[in-house]
Enzyme design. Structure first.
Site, PDB file in Angstrom:
ATOM      1  N   GLY A 134     -35.676  -1.226   2.041  1.00 55.78           N
ATOM      2  CA  GLY A 134     -34.901  -0.346   2.911  1.00 55.78           C
ATOM      3  C   GLY A 134     -34.990   1.088   2.429  1.00 55.78           C
ATOM      4  O   GLY A 134     -35.766   1.399   1.506  1.00 55.78           O
ATOM      5  N   PHE A 185     -16.081 -10.551  -5.718  1.00 50.81           N
ATOM      6  CA  PHE A 185     -17.502 -10.518  -5.348  1.00 50.81           C
ATOM      7  C   PHE A 185     -17.599 -10.526  -3.825  1.00 50.81           C
ATOM      8  O   PHE A 185     -18.255 -11.384  -3.230  1.00 50.81           O
ATOM      9  CB  PHE A 185     -18.250 -11.705  -5.965  1.00 50.81           C
ATOM     10  CG  PHE A 185     -18.239 -11.689  -7.469  1.00 50.81           C
ATOM     11  CD1 PHE A 185     -19.142 -10.908  -8.180  1.00 50.81           C
ATOM     12  CD2 PHE A 185     -17.299 -12.409  -8.172  1.00 50.81           C
ATOM     13  CE1 PHE A 185     -19.117 -10.858  -9.567  1.00 50.81           C
ATOM     14  CE2 PHE A 185     -17.256 -12.379  -9.564  1.00 50.81           C
ATOM     15  CZ  PHE A 185     -18.168 -11.599 -10.263  1.00 50.81           C
ATOM     16  N   CYS A 232     -20.067   0.443  -3.723  1.00 48.74           N
ATOM     17  CA  CYS A 232     -20.056  -0.314  -4.985  1.00 48.74           C
ATOM     18  C   CYS A 232     -21.303  -0.122  -5.844  1.00 48.74           C
ATOM     19  O   CYS A 232     -21.200   0.286  -6.999  1.00 48.74           O
ATOM     20  CB  CYS A 232     -19.877  -1.801  -4.689  1.00 48.74           C
ATOM     21  SG  CYS A 232     -18.415  -2.115  -3.705  1.00 48.74           S
ATOM     22  N   ASN A 268     -23.601  -6.581 -10.129  1.00 48.51           N
ATOM     23  CA  ASN A 268     -23.935  -5.501  -9.182  1.00 48.51           C
ATOM     24  C   ASN A 268     -25.180  -4.730  -9.637  1.00 48.51           C
ATOM     25  O   ASN A 268     -26.001  -4.332  -8.814  1.00 48.51           O
ATOM     26  CB  ASN A 268     -22.748  -4.554  -9.001  1.00 48.51           C
ATOM     27  CG  ASN A 268     -21.823  -5.032  -7.886  1.00 48.51           C
ATOM     28  OD1 ASN A 268     -22.055  -6.087  -7.293  1.00 48.51           O
ATOM     29  ND2 ASN A 268     -20.785  -4.271  -7.590  1.00 48.51           N
ATOM     30  N   GLU A 319     -18.898  -6.077   1.855  1.00 43.63           N
ATOM     31  CA  GLU A 319     -18.317  -5.551   3.096  1.00 43.63           C
ATOM     32  C   GLU A 319     -19.006  -6.206   4.286  1.00 43.63           C
ATOM     33  O   GLU A 319     -20.222  -6.367   4.302  1.00 43.63           O
ATOM     34  CB  GLU A 319     -18.500  -4.038   3.164  1.00 43.63           C
ATOM     35  CG  GLU A 319     -17.508  -3.323   2.282  1.00 43.63           C
ATOM     36  CD  GLU A 319     -17.608  -1.809   2.402  1.00 43.63           C
ATOM     37  OE1 GLU A 319     -17.940  -1.314   3.482  1.00 43.63           O
ATOM     38  OE2 GLU A 319     -17.359  -1.148   1.386  1.00 43.63           O
ATOM     39  N   LYS A 341      -0.176   2.825   7.459  1.00 51.36           N
ATOM     40  CA  LYS A 341      -1.056   1.640   7.386  1.00 51.36           C
ATOM     41  C   LYS A 341      -0.211   0.357   7.349  1.00 51.36           C
ATOM     42  O   LYS A 341      -0.497  -0.614   8.050  1.00 51.36           O
ATOM     43  CB  LYS A 341      -1.910   1.745   6.116  1.00 51.36           C
ATOM     44  CG  LYS A 341      -2.985   0.695   6.001  1.00 51.36           C
ATOM     45  CD  LYS A 341      -3.583   0.759   4.612  1.00 51.36           C
ATOM     46  CE  LYS A 341      -5.068   0.958   4.647  1.00 51.36           C
ATOM     47  NZ  LYS A 341      -5.657   1.080   3.321  1.00 51.36           N
ATOM     48  N   LYS A 385     -19.003  -8.587 -13.740  1.00 46.23           N
ATOM     49  CA  LYS A 385     -19.037  -7.864 -12.461  1.00 46.23           C
ATOM     50  C   LYS A 385     -20.094  -6.758 -12.473  1.00 46.23           C
ATOM     51  O   LYS A 385     -20.894  -6.608 -11.547  1.00 46.23           O
ATOM     52  CB  LYS A 385     -17.646  -7.294 -12.150  1.00 46.23           C
ATOM     53  CG  LYS A 385     -17.580  -6.440 -10.900  1.00 46.23           C
ATOM     54  CD  LYS A 385     -18.004  -7.241  -9.662  1.00 46.23           C
ATOM     55  CE  LYS A 385     -18.300  -6.366  -8.475  1.00 46.23           C
ATOM     56  NZ  LYS A 385     -17.214  -6.133  -7.608  1.00 46.23           N
ATOM     57  N   ASP A 438       0.866  -1.176   0.000  1.00 48.65           N
ATOM     58  CA  ASP A 438       0.000   0.000   0.000  1.00 48.65           C
ATOM     59  C   ASP A 438       0.901   1.223   0.000  1.00 48.65           C
ATOM     60  O   ASP A 438       2.054   1.160   0.452  1.00 48.65           O
ATOM     61  CB  ASP A 438      -0.893  -0.008   1.248  1.00 48.65           C
ATOM     62  CG  ASP A 438      -2.114   0.892   1.073  1.00 48.65           C
ATOM     63  OD1 ASP A 438      -3.189   0.367   0.737  1.00 48.65           O
ATOM     64  OD2 ASP A 438      -1.977   2.127   1.269  1.00 48.65           O
ATOM     65  N   GLY A 470     -27.017   1.557  -1.024  1.00 51.25           N
ATOM     66  CA  GLY A 470     -25.862   2.459  -1.080  1.00 51.25           C
ATOM     67  C   GLY A 470     -24.566   1.684  -0.975  1.00 51.25           C
ATOM     68  O   GLY A 470     -24.488   0.544  -1.409  1.00 51.25           O
TER      69      GLY A 470
HETATM   70  C1  UGA Z   1     -21.763  -5.260  -3.155  1.00 51.99           C
HETATM   71  C2  UGA Z   1     -22.119  -6.645  -3.700  1.00 51.99           C
HETATM   72  O1  UGA Z   1     -23.150  -7.237  -2.897  1.00 51.99           O
HETATM   73  C3  UGA Z   1     -20.899  -7.563  -3.694  1.00 51.99           C
HETATM   74  O2  UGA Z   1     -21.217  -8.818  -4.286  1.00 51.99           O
HETATM   75  C4  UGA Z   1     -19.792  -6.883  -4.515  1.00 51.99           C
HETATM   76  O3  UGA Z   1     -18.617  -7.681  -4.544  1.00 51.99           O
HETATM   77  C5  UGA Z   1     -19.474  -5.535  -3.885  1.00 51.99           C
HETATM   78  O4  UGA Z   1     -20.663  -4.726  -3.891  1.00 51.99           O
HETATM   79  C6  UGA Z   1     -18.392  -4.889  -4.722  1.00 51.99           C
HETATM   80  O5  UGA Z   1     -18.647  -4.567  -5.889  1.00 51.99           O
HETATM   81  O6  UGA Z   1     -17.249  -4.810  -4.271  1.00 51.99           O
HETATM   82  P1  UGA Z   1     -21.500  -4.192  -0.706  1.00 51.99           P
HETATM   83  O7  UGA Z   1     -21.230  -2.887  -1.373  1.00 51.99           O
HETATM   84  O8  UGA Z   1     -20.621  -4.614   0.416  1.00 51.99           O
HETATM   85  O9  UGA Z   1     -21.431  -5.406  -1.778  1.00 51.99           O
HETATM   86  O10 UGA Z   1     -22.983  -4.090  -0.183  1.00 51.99           O
HETATM   87  P2  UGA Z   1     -24.314  -4.972  -0.309  1.00 51.99           P
HETATM   88  O11 UGA Z   1     -24.351  -6.036   0.708  1.00 51.99           O
HETATM   89  O12 UGA Z   1     -24.521  -5.377  -1.729  1.00 51.99           O
HETATM   90  O13 UGA Z   1     -25.409  -3.875   0.077  1.00 51.99           O
HETATM   91  C7  UGA Z   1     -25.621  -2.743  -0.768  1.00 51.99           C
HETATM   92  C8  UGA Z   1     -26.783  -1.918  -0.270  1.00 51.99           C
HETATM   93  O14 UGA Z   1     -28.017  -2.623  -0.448  1.00 51.99           O
HETATM   94  C9  UGA Z   1     -26.719  -1.558   1.215  1.00 51.99           C
HETATM   95  O15 UGA Z   1     -27.119  -0.208   1.386  1.00 51.99           O
HETATM   96  C10 UGA Z   1     -27.716  -2.523   1.854  1.00 51.99           C
HETATM   97  O16 UGA Z   1     -28.275  -2.060   3.061  1.00 51.99           O
HETATM   98  C11 UGA Z   1     -28.774  -2.611   0.754  1.00 51.99           C
HETATM   99  N1  UGA Z   1     -29.585  -3.842   0.837  1.00 51.99           N
HETATM  100  C12 UGA Z   1     -29.037  -5.073   0.658  1.00 51.99           C
HETATM  101  C13 UGA Z   1     -30.954  -3.734   1.073  1.00 51.99           C
HETATM  102  O17 UGA Z   1     -31.498  -2.619   1.219  1.00 51.99           O
HETATM  103  N2  UGA Z   1     -31.708  -4.868   1.129  1.00 51.99           N
HETATM  104  C14 UGA Z   1     -31.168  -6.113   0.946  1.00 51.99           C
HETATM  105  O18 UGA Z   1     -31.940  -7.118   0.990  1.00 51.99           O
HETATM  106  C15 UGA Z   1     -29.801  -6.211   0.712  1.00 51.99           C
END
Ligand code: UGA
Length: 446
Positions: free
Chosen positions: A255, A154, A262, A210, A157, A38, A206, A33, A259
């Site tokens: 929800g 994939f 990603c 998403n 967080e 860090k 990818k 990095d 957000g």
């Molecule tokens: C997302 C994808 O889920 C991963 O597969 C991908 O690898 C990642 O982006 C990336 O491109 O690096 P992440 O950003 O960690 O992962 O978040 P998510 O778990 O996808 O949630 C995204 C948003 O959707 C959040 O605000 C969450 O609260 C909302 N969400 C999720 C809902 O409102 N309802 C649900 O049922 C699921």
């Protein structure tokens, strides 16, 4: 078992997880990095990313000698003394002007390693990058002896380690079969289905994944709104939907909008790419617009619940916010729907106080602190509130002492924008409950 010498450039969520997990699979890994502080902390086993299991893997890798750290890409290569077989690019690709991904971090790593990469090493792009970036990286690199491969991540967080070690699939895109196989073999122990394809298709997979997830969420948020208008219950509707194996239960929770770092970035980037080839991607545009509208819809919901009128005033109304990270299980505030809703409530004149289990009041980032007074104690945050909003689905909110909360609010009204709480529990504690796509329920009196 094939053991490889791997350099991972970038020690954020994706890079550090990739490095620590590949080391746990037996490979010899150097993770680099640009931030020397860090790296120093990582060498001491200190991790500033909230990811279950990651700290343990970092310590395990360092103890076994399979994981070490370097400042900068060139230092990583030096540490492997010219024997690096695979170099992963895990650097940020933020949203740039007009929704186009900003590739300057990828470009600067390429500049740094161009003349020092050992012949035959494979460069792997793991960051989410526009279709065509592997080819562009190969052009920038200008080395015929170095193949560039796309191997998108994939990882969600909050569950990065689990997602890395239990993948639904591994995607490897390359112009040559040999280079693709040299990357696929790194994951052989995981036994996951592996799709070998060309690099443009891998990059597209990818984005398509998403954007599909974002579309599913906008769809379910729209269905929830319709349920409200028609008197149906979205919890039962999504349960019934999810049993269809072609649809599945995941990503059906309504929800305040989706957000994070990603989905918003990737939906805008794909829309931009579509525009650039004269493709009007209406479905994706509507997915994004539905999400923006969802923030405003949440404010309208608060307005109606608090004032009893569609156009009632929220000026000086004290509102408590429970949860403002973009989802539970992370301390990340990037593109948090909770903060988007909070900003609109502020614009409408509301006074906001807030609590989030992952954000300490004294180190709260300015984008949240500028909107709300932040408290470490949820019972303090709700004091004198006219409404309590649940904006992030932290499970611990379910087990708060709702009777105690009822004693300190001005008015016992909870607006549960994640349909998280047990309605019976909060009703018995004296709160009226308003959710998404479900009939509201009243406090139990007497
Ligand atoms: C997302 C994808 O889920 C991963 O597969 C991908 O690898 C990642 O982006 C990336 O491109 O690096 P992440 O950003 O960690 O992962 O978040 P998510 O778990 O996808 O949630 C995204 C948003 O959707 C959040 O605000 C969450 O609260 C909302 N969400 C999720 C809902 O409102 N309802 C649900 O049922 C699921």
């Amino acid at each position: 078992m094939f053991v490889r010498r791997v350099a991972v450039i970038g020690a954020g969520y994706v890079g550090l997880t990739t490095a620590a997990c590949l080391a746990s699979l037996g490979h010899n890994v150097v993770c680099a990095d640009l931030d020397p502080v860090k790296i120093e902390r990582l060498r001491r086993g200190e991790i500033d990313i909230m990811e279950p299991g990651l700290a343990d893997l970092v310590v395990e890798g360092a103890t076994s000698g399979r994981l070490e750290f370097a400042v900068g890409a060139a230092d990583a290569l030096r540490r492997q003394a010219g024997s690096t077989q695979v170099l992963f690019l895990c650097v940020p690709t933020p949203m740039g002007v007009g929704g186009v991904a900003d590739l300057s971090a990828v470009e600067s790593v390429i500049d740094e390693v161009r003349d020092v990469l050992p012949s035959g090493c494979v460069v792997v792009n793991k960051s989410t990058v526009p279709v065509g970036t592997a080819q562009r990286t190969a052009d920038l690199l200008g080395r015929e002896d170095i193949p560039v491969v796309s191997n998108p991540e994939f990882l969600s967080e909050g569950s990065c380690v689990r997602d890395f070690l239990n993948p639904d699939r591994i995607i490897v895109g390359a112009q040559s079969q040999d280079a693709a196989e040299r990357v696929a073999v790194l994951y052989a122990r995981l036994g996951a289905p592996t799709v070998l394809t060309d690099s443009a298709s891998a990059e597209m997979i990818k984005y398509a994944a998403n954007c599909f997830l974002a579309m599913k969420l906008s769809y379910v948020n729209a269905v929830a709104e319709l349920c409200e208008r028609l008197g149906a219950d979205v919890a039962d509707v999504t349960e019934g939907l999810g049993h269809d194996r072609r649809i599945g239960q995941a990503f059906l929770a309504p929800g305040p909008g989706w957000g994070g770092s990603c989905l918003p970035k990737d939906t805008h980037a794909l829309l931009q790419v579509a525009d650039s080839v004269d493709f009007e991607f209406r479905l994706l545009r509507a997915t994004i617009e539905t999400n923006v509208r969802q923030h405003q819809r949440m404010v309208d919901k608060v307005r109606l619940a608090v004032t009893g009128k569609r156009n009632g005033s929220l000026s000086r109304v004290r509102i408590a916010v429970l949860g403002f990270t973009f989802k539970a299980g992370t301390d990340d505030l990037r593109d948090s729907p909770a903060l988007a809703v909070a900003a609109l409530l502020r614009q409408a004149g509301a006074d906001l106080s807030a609590h989030d289990p992952a954000i300490a009041a004294d180190t709260c980032p300015p984008q949240a602190a500028a909107l709300m007074s932040v408290h470490d104690d949820p019972y303090v945050a709700v004091k004198d509130a006219e409404a309590v909003l649940v904006l992030t689905e932290w499970p611990q909110f379910r087990t708060l002492d709702w009777a105690q909360l009822a004693g300190s609010v001005r008015r016992p009204l909870v607006i549960d924008m994640r349909n998280l709480l047990d309605r019976d529990v909060v009703n018995r504690a004296g709160f009226s409950w308003v959710g998404l796509g479900r009939p509201p329920t009243d406090a139990v009196t007497g």
